[in-house]
Design a protein around this motif. Structure first.
Motif, PDB file in Angstrom:
ATOM      1  N   THR A  41       0.798  -1.235   0.000  1.00 13.87           N
ATOM      2  CA  THR A  41       0.000   0.000   0.000  1.00 13.87           C
ATOM      3  C   THR A  41       0.832   1.288   0.000  1.00 13.87           C
ATOM      4  OG1 THR A  41      -0.353   0.010   2.406  1.00 13.87           O
ATOM      5  CG2 THR A  41      -2.002  -1.101   1.076  1.00 13.87           C
ATOM      6  N   PRO A  42       1.690   1.477  -0.983  1.00 14.68           N
ATOM      7  CA  PRO A  42       2.487   2.708  -1.030  1.00 14.68           C
ATOM      8  C   PRO A  42       1.606   3.934  -1.279  1.00 14.68           C
ATOM      9  CG  PRO A  42       2.716   1.487  -3.082  1.00 14.68           C
ATOM     10  CD  PRO A  42       1.923   0.614  -2.144  1.00 14.68           C
ATOM     11  N   GLU A  43       1.864   4.984  -0.523  1.00 11.78           N
ATOM     12  CA  GLU A  43       1.143   6.256  -0.674  1.00 11.78           C
ATOM     13  C   GLU A  43       2.142   7.398  -0.615  1.00 11.78           C
ATOM     14  OE1 GLU A  43      -2.099   6.990  -1.195  1.00 11.78           O
ATOM     15  OE2 GLU A  43      -2.655   4.871  -1.270  1.00 11.78           O
ATOM     16  N   ILE A  44       2.215   8.177  -1.684  1.00  9.58           N
ATOM     17  CA  ILE A  44       3.131   9.318  -1.730  1.00  9.58           C
ATOM     18  C   ILE A  44       2.489  10.516  -1.025  1.00  9.58           C
ATOM     19  CG2 ILE A  44       2.351  10.138  -3.980  1.00  9.58           C
ATOM     20  CD1 ILE A  44       5.353  10.782  -4.549  1.00  9.58           C
ATOM     21  N   SER A  45       3.299  11.268  -0.303  1.00 12.83           N
ATOM     22  CA  SER A  45       2.790  12.447   0.399  1.00 12.83           C
ATOM     23  C   SER A  45       2.364  13.508  -0.612  1.00 12.83           C
ATOM     24  CB  SER A  45       3.855  13.004   1.346  1.00 12.83           C
ATOM     25  OG  SER A  45       4.997  13.412   0.634  1.00 12.83           O
ATOM     26  N   PRO A  46       1.394  14.355  -0.253  1.00 12.98           N
ATOM     27  CA  PRO A  46       0.944  15.406  -1.179  1.00 12.98           C
ATOM     28  C   PRO A  46       2.070  16.342  -1.631  1.00 12.98           C
ATOM     29  CG  PRO A  46      -0.663  15.146   0.558  1.00 12.98           C
ATOM     30  CD  PRO A  46       0.535  14.300   0.931  1.00 12.98           C
ATOM     31  N   ASP A  47       3.070  16.558  -0.781  1.00 13.12           N
ATOM     32  CA  ASP A  47       4.171  17.428  -1.193  1.00 13.12           C
ATOM     33  C   ASP A  47       5.216  16.682  -2.030  1.00 13.12           C
ATOM     34  OD1 ASP A  47       5.679  15.944   0.645  1.00 13.12           O
ATOM     35  OD2 ASP A  47       5.868  17.596   2.081  1.00 13.12           O
ATOM     36  N   GLY A  48       5.027  15.373  -2.239  1.00  9.74           N
ATOM     37  CA  GLY A  48       5.877  14.577  -3.104  1.00  9.74           C
ATOM     38  C   GLY A  48       7.242  14.219  -2.544  1.00  9.74           C
ATOM     39  N   THR A  49       7.465  14.455  -1.257  1.00 14.71           N
ATOM     40  CA  THR A  49       8.794  14.230  -0.690  1.00 14.71           C
ATOM     41  C   THR A  49       8.955  12.915   0.063  1.00 14.71           C
ATOM     42  OG1 THR A  49       8.279  15.366   1.386  1.00 14.71           O
ATOM     43  CG2 THR A  49       9.162  16.716  -0.442  1.00 14.71           C
ATOM     44  N   ARG A  50       7.832  12.253   0.410  1.00 15.47           N
ATOM     45  CA  ARG A  50       7.910  11.033   1.218  1.00 15.47           C
ATOM     46  C   ARG A  50       6.936   9.982   0.730  1.00 15.47           C
ATOM     47  NH1 ARG A  50       7.268  14.106   6.807  1.00 15.47           N
ATOM     48  NH2 ARG A  50       5.995  15.359   5.447  1.00 15.47           N
ATOM     49  N   LEU A  51       7.242   8.744   1.073  1.00 19.08           N
ATOM     50  CA  LEU A  51       6.410   7.609   0.717  1.00 19.08           C
ATOM     51  C   LEU A  51       6.090   6.838   1.992  1.00 19.08           C
ATOM     52  CD1 LEU A  51       5.294   6.075  -1.825  1.00 19.08           C
ATOM     53  CD2 LEU A  51       7.310   4.602  -1.615  1.00 19.08           C
ATOM     54  N   ALA A  52       4.802   6.625   2.257  1.00 15.39           N
ATOM     55  CA  ALA A  52       4.370   5.812   3.395  1.00 15.39           C
ATOM     56  C   ALA A  52       3.914   4.462   2.865  1.00 15.39           C
ATOM     57  CB  ALA A  52       3.225   6.502   4.136  1.00 15.39           C
ATOM     58  N   PHE A  53       4.073   3.426   3.677  1.00 20.09           N
ATOM     59  CA  PHE A  53       3.655   2.081   3.284  1.00 20.09           C
ATOM     60  C   PHE A  53       3.542   1.212   4.524  1.00 20.09           C
ATOM     61  CE2 PHE A  53       8.242   2.348   3.060  1.00 20.09           C
ATOM     62  CZ  PHE A  53       8.712   1.167   3.623  1.00 20.09           C
ATOM     63  N   VAL A  54       2.966   0.029   4.367  1.00 18.76           N
ATOM     64  CA  VAL A  54       2.913  -0.927   5.469  1.00 18.76           C
ATOM     65  C   VAL A  54       3.898  -2.056   5.187  1.00 18.76           C
ATOM     66  CG1 VAL A  54       0.551  -0.352   6.125  1.00 18.76           C
ATOM     67  CG2 VAL A  54       0.954  -2.235   4.552  1.00 18.76           C
ATOM     68  N   ARG A  55       4.496  -2.554   6.270  1.00 18.80           N
ATOM     69  CA  ARG A  55       5.465  -3.653   6.178  1.00 18.80           C
ATOM     70  C   ARG A  55       5.151  -4.620   7.304  1.00 18.80           C
ATOM     71  NH1 ARG A  55      11.812  -2.403   6.092  1.00 18.80           N
ATOM     72  NH2 ARG A  55      11.368  -2.297   3.849  1.00 18.80           N
ATOM     73  N   GLY A  56       5.237  -5.918   6.984  1.00 12.18           N
ATOM     74  CA  GLY A  56       4.987  -6.894   8.031  1.00 12.18           C
ATOM     75  C   GLY A  56       5.482  -8.286   7.702  1.00 12.18           C
ATOM     76  N   PRO A  57       5.602  -9.104   8.745  1.00 11.63           N
ATOM     77  CA  PRO A  57       6.088 -10.465   8.563  1.00 11.63           C
ATOM     78  C   PRO A  57       5.030 -11.419   8.022  1.00 11.63           C
ATOM     79  CG  PRO A  57       5.678 -10.057  10.879  1.00 11.63           C
ATOM     80  CD  PRO A  57       5.452  -8.759  10.151  1.00 11.63           C
ATOM     81  N   GLU A  58       3.755 -11.079   8.217  1.00  8.95           N
ATOM     82  CA  GLU A  58       2.675 -11.924   7.703  1.00  8.95           C
ATOM     83  C   GLU A  58       1.433 -11.089   7.444  1.00  8.95           C
ATOM     84  OE1 GLU A  58       0.587 -14.095  11.254  1.00  8.95           O
ATOM     85  OE2 GLU A  58       2.755 -14.312  11.481  1.00  8.95           O
ATOM     86  N   GLY A  59       0.420 -11.719   6.835  1.00 12.60           N
ATOM     87  CA  GLY A  59      -0.736 -11.026   6.296  1.00 12.60           C
ATOM     88  C   GLY A  59      -1.520 -10.096   7.200  1.00 12.60           C
ATOM     89  N   SER A  60      -1.559 -10.308   8.500  1.00 16.32           N
ATOM     90  CA  SER A  60      -2.348  -9.415   9.353  1.00 16.32           C
ATOM     91  C   SER A  60      -1.499  -8.785  10.456  1.00 16.32           C
ATOM     92  CB  SER A  60      -3.536 -10.162   9.959  1.00 16.32           C
ATOM     93  OG  SER A  60      -3.071 -11.234  10.756  1.00 16.32           O
ATOM     94  N   VAL A  61      -0.190  -8.776  10.273  1.00 20.26           N
ATOM     95  CA  VAL A  61       0.726  -8.201  11.250  1.00 20.26           C
ATOM     96  C   VAL A  61       1.593  -7.164  10.533  1.00 20.26           C
ATOM     97  CG1 VAL A  61       2.570  -8.688  12.904  1.00 20.26           C
ATOM     98  CG2 VAL A  61       0.750 -10.374  12.538  1.00 20.26           C
ATOM     99  N   TYR A  62       1.160  -5.901  10.607  1.00 20.46           N
ATOM    100  CA  TYR A  62       1.837  -4.835   9.876  1.00 20.46           C
ATOM    101  C   TYR A  62       2.102  -3.622  10.759  1.00 20.46           C
ATOM    102  CZ  TYR A  62       0.666  -7.188   5.511  1.00 20.46           C
ATOM    103  OH  TYR A  62       0.561  -8.088   4.486  1.00 20.46           O
ATOM    104  N   ASP A  63       3.044  -2.812  10.310  1.00 21.92           N
ATOM    105  CA  ASP A  63       3.286  -1.500  10.874  1.00 21.92           C
ATOM    106  C   ASP A  63       3.480  -0.518   9.726  1.00 21.92           C
ATOM    107  OD1 ASP A  63       3.397  -1.423  13.872  1.00 21.92           O
ATOM    108  OD2 ASP A  63       4.708  -3.146  13.504  1.00 21.92           O
ATOM    109  N   ILE A  64       3.369   0.766  10.040  1.00 18.65           N
ATOM    110  CA  ILE A  64       3.532   1.805   9.026  1.00 18.65           C
ATOM    111  C   ILE A  64       4.977   2.275   9.015  1.00 18.65           C
ATOM    112  CG2 ILE A  64       2.850   4.134   8.324  1.00 18.65           C
ATOM    113  CD1 ILE A  64       0.110   3.534   9.560  1.00 18.65           C
ATOM    114  N   TYR A  65       5.505   2.396   7.810  1.00 18.38           N
ATOM    115  CA  TYR A  65       6.854   2.891   7.587  1.00 18.38           C
ATOM    116  C   TYR A  65       6.763   4.098   6.661  1.00 18.38           C
ATOM    117  CZ  TYR A  65       8.911  -1.358   9.551  1.00 18.38           C
ATOM    118  OH  TYR A  65       9.290  -2.372  10.390  1.00 18.38           O
ATOM    119  N   MET A  66       7.786   4.946   6.726  1.00 18.55           N
ATOM    120  CA  MET A  66       7.849   6.121   5.862  1.00 18.55           C
ATOM    121  C   MET A  66       9.294   6.281   5.417  1.00 18.55           C
ATOM    122  SD  MET A  66       8.821   9.582   5.701  1.00 18.55           S
ATOM    123  CE  MET A  66       9.308   9.786   7.382  1.00 18.55           C
TER     124      MET A  66
END
Length: 169
Positions: A41-66
């Motif tokens: 689920t990559p999402e670019i910031s409106p100002d175009g400087t950063r990318l947020a996404f979710v990362r996890g070891p399995e299908g329902s265990v995720y955290d948000i990264y930027m």
């Protein structure tokens, strides 16, 4: 420019790729740990400087990264290891709104783009998924439902569910 999740081999976790249409180039941006489900689920910031996404070891265990673009190192923003069902940047690129079951049922949360403790988003209530924030006008839309799904809109200036309006039921 387009960002997408894709496995680079059958055994590899899903990584984020940057695809440029004009130059027809593909560049791998993230390298999640081997054996993990990967980055989604990559999402670019409106100002175009950063990318947020979710990362996890399995299908329902995720955290948000930027990560800062174009070549930043991913920074972990949440430490819940929970289901995340969609994320969206605030219009000013200062925060990320996401749907998570971090308190039991799925609802909307907000975390600063710099990290810190996520705060519960008043809009949405239980069973709110897939948030999307308008680039102008301070508006949020999301889906809500269990067996019956709805799409609703909320004014982010208001802090109560009375400001919600049904778009599609």
């Amino acid at each position: 420019m387009l960002f997408r999740s894709q496995q680079t081999s059958k055994q590899a976790p899903s990584a984020l790729l940057e695809v440029t249409i004009k130059g027809r180039t593909v560049r791998q941006l993230t390298y999640p740990p081997q054996g993990w489900d990967g980055d989604w689920t990559p999402e670019i910031s409106p100002d175009g400087t950063r990318l947020a996404f979710v990362r996890g070891p399995e299908g329902s265990v995720y955290d948000i990264y930027m990560m800062k673009l174009p070549n930043g190192t991913p920074q972990r923003l949440t430490y819940d290891g929970r289901l995340i069902e969609g994320l969206s940047w605030s219009a000013d690129s200062s925060a990320i709104v996401f749907a998570s079951n971090r308190s039991g049922s799925i609802s909307l949360w907000r975390v600063s783009a710099e990290g810190g403790k996520p705060e519960h988003e008043p809009a949405g209530g239980d069973s709110a998924y897939s948030p999307s924030i308008a680039k102008q006008g301070n508006r949020l839309v999301y889906s809500r439902g269990n067996a019956t799904w709805s799409i609703l809109a909320a004014n982010l200036d208001g802090k109560s569910p009375e400001n919600e309006a049904s778009i599609l039921t």
